[in-house]
Design an enzyme around this catalytic site. Structure first.
Site, short mmCIF file in Angstrom:
data_model
loop_
_atom_site.label_atom_id
_atom_site.label_comp_id
_atom_site.label_asym_id
_atom_site.label_seq_id
_atom_site.Cartn_x
_atom_site.Cartn_y
_atom_site.Cartn_z
N ARG A 51 0.94 -1.28 -0.08
CA ARG A 51 -0.09 0.24 0.01
C ARG A 51 0.87 1.40 -0.09
O ARG A 51 0.34 2.00 -0.36
CB ARG A 51 -0.56 0.00 1.06
CG ARG A 51 -2.14 -0.32 1.18
CD ARG A 51 -2.22 -1.09 2.97
NE ARG A 51 -1.24 -2.15 2.80
CZ ARG A 51 -1.43 -3.64 2.76
NH1 ARG A 51 -2.53 -3.66 2.00
NH2 ARG A 51 -0.57 -4.23 2.98
N THR A 52 1.84 1.29 0.65
CA THR A 52 2.18 2.82 1.07
C THR A 52 3.43 2.74 -0.19
O THR A 52 3.27 3.45 -1.04
CB THR A 52 3.31 2.79 1.97
OG1 THR A 52 2.76 1.73 3.45
CG2 THR A 52 4.12 4.12 2.93
N LYS A 80 26.26 -4.36 -2.43
CA LYS A 80 27.82 -4.27 -2.53
C LYS A 80 28.63 -2.70 -1.49
O LYS A 80 29.94 -2.65 -1.55
CB LYS A 80 28.59 -3.17 -3.62
CG LYS A 80 27.90 -4.08 -4.44
CD LYS A 80 27.73 -3.22 -6.08
CE LYS A 80 27.22 -3.03 -7.51
NZ LYS A 80 27.24 -2.35 -8.05
N ARG A 101 11.43 3.76 3.03
CA ARG A 101 10.90 2.65 4.22
C ARG A 101 11.94 2.08 4.13
O ARG A 101 13.20 1.64 3.24
CB ARG A 101 10.00 1.80 3.66
CG ARG A 101 9.57 0.71 4.25
CD ARG A 101 8.38 -0.34 4.26
NE ARG A 101 7.16 0.93 4.80
CZ ARG A 101 5.72 -0.33 4.70
NH1 ARG A 101 5.60 -1.02 4.68
NH2 ARG A 101 4.84 1.18 4.68
N HIS A 129 5.22 6.32 11.52
CA HIS A 129 5.11 5.52 9.91
C HIS A 129 4.24 7.12 9.47
O HIS A 129 2.72 6.91 9.59
CB HIS A 129 4.07 4.26 9.49
CG HIS A 129 3.97 4.05 8.69
ND1 HIS A 129 4.12 4.46 7.97
CD2 HIS A 129 3.26 2.66 7.88
CE1 HIS A 129 3.45 4.11 6.49
NE2 HIS A 129 3.56 3.25 6.93
N1 CP Z 1 -0.28 -0.33 6.01
C1 CP Z 1 1.34 -0.08 4.93
O1 CP Z 1 1.94 0.50 5.87
O2 CP Z 1 0.97 -1.29 4.17
P1 CP Z 1 2.32 -1.47 3.48
O3 CP Z 1 3.29 -2.66 4.21
O4 CP Z 1 1.73 -2.58 2.68
O5 CP Z 1 3.21 -0.95 2.51
#
Ligand code: CP
Length: 311
Positions: A51-52, A80, A101, A129
């Site tokens: 999703r993110t 590397k 991320r 998050h």
């Molecule tokens: N909610 C969320 O962070 O989903 P993903 O890990 O799929 O991005």
């Protein structure tokens, strides 16, 4: 160094949160706008995501930007031995915004301190998050008509679940009452309970999860047990199925209650909940598009007025 990054939800004041929700509302009315025609957005995902990443990339595409990036660090020069610093400096040469991320807590803060372009934290370890929090707040606001004075039940992995940590912090502005429902192994960490005390946030802790416990909820925020954060998988096995929300458990809940989940779900929400009017997790994920359009615009200095005036 940029000061427009979004690293932690605490970087946002109450006014800023409300402003960002207004911007998300504008994008929901009309997601396709050419506000970012000459921009490049980099999405660097050192951990898996559905999703993110896809909603950030959709947000960028719908705004006319181009997207570069990677979904698997194994295909990058980090294998590397290239450092995070060097990776960030390199990508800053190519992109106007970096959405990242990373599995290390604090990685986004570090990146924001060295990068000449804005960093958007798309999740750093078990820490924060913030873009998820913005879509959570938008979802709560849309379904409840307010963010104020709500009874919010957080259920499941409150130890490793970064989304509950960010949401808790954001809600400090809105006089919530929290109910933390978790087994002993996954309780809300002390630092967040201390945070609640410091900010006058009421909370109660529960081990039981049943229809009586959740009867007074406005929001039931389910979470997945975060297998990837356990160092001992035997510990994970003990708690992985600890709470499962079944449709029958919603029988005594209030009419306005909504079930949220940041997703992915494993089995903590039975599929018989999906058809209930009280289930909102798929719409919640859709709201991520609008919230993330607002975030990308904001870190690039595009204002709410500019969005409203865009015809
Ligand atoms: N909610 C969320 O962070 O989903 P993903 O890990 O799929 O991005």
């Amino acid at each position: 160094m940029s000061n427009r990054s979004l690293v932690a939800i605490e970087d946002y004041t109450k006014d800023k949160i409300l402003y960002m929700l207004e911007m998300a509302k504008e994008f929901e009315k009309r997601p396709d706008r050419r506000l970012l025609d000459s921009k490049i957005i980099a999405t660097l995902f050192f951990e898996p995501s559905t999703r993110t990443r896809l909603s950030f990339e959709t947000a960028a595409n719908r705004l006319g930007a181009k997207v570069i990036g990677f979904t698997d660090p194994k295909v990058t020069s980090s294998t590397k031995g290239e450092t995070l610093k060097d990776t960030i400096m390199m990508v800053s040469n190519y992109a106007d915004v970096i959405v990242m991320r990373h599995y290390l807590e604090g990685a986004a803060r570090y990146a924001s301190e060295i990068a000449p372009v804005p960093i958007v934290n798309a999740g750093d370890g078990a820490n924060q998050h913030p873009s998820q929090t913005m879509l959570d707040l938008y979802s709560i606001y849309k379904t409840q008509g307010t963010l104020e004075n709500l009874n919010i039940y957080m259920v499941g992995d409150l130890k490793y679940g970064r989304t509950v940590h960010s949401l808790l912090m954001a809600m400090r502005h809105f006089n919530p009452t929290f109910h933390f429902v978790a087994p002993d192994e996954l309780r809300m960490p002390d630092e967040y309970k201390i945070y609640c005390h410091k900010h006058g946030i009421r909370y109660t802790e529960h081990r039981d999860f049943n229809e009586d416990v959740i009867a007074d909820a406005d929001i039931i925020y389910m979470t997945r047990v975060q297998r990837e954060r356990f160092t001992d998988l035997m510990e994970y096995e003990k708690v992985k199925n600890v709470y499962i929300l079944h449709r029958s458990m919603l029988a005594k809940t209030k009419d306005n209650v909504k079930v949220l989940h940041p997703l992915p779900r494993v089995n903590e929400i039975a599929t018989d909940v999906d058809d209930s009017d009280k289930a909102y997790y798929f719409q919640q994920a859709k709201n991520g598009l609008y919230a993330r359009q607002a975030i990308i615009c904001d870190v690039l200095g595009i204002t709410l007025d500019e969005v409203r005036n865009d015809k």
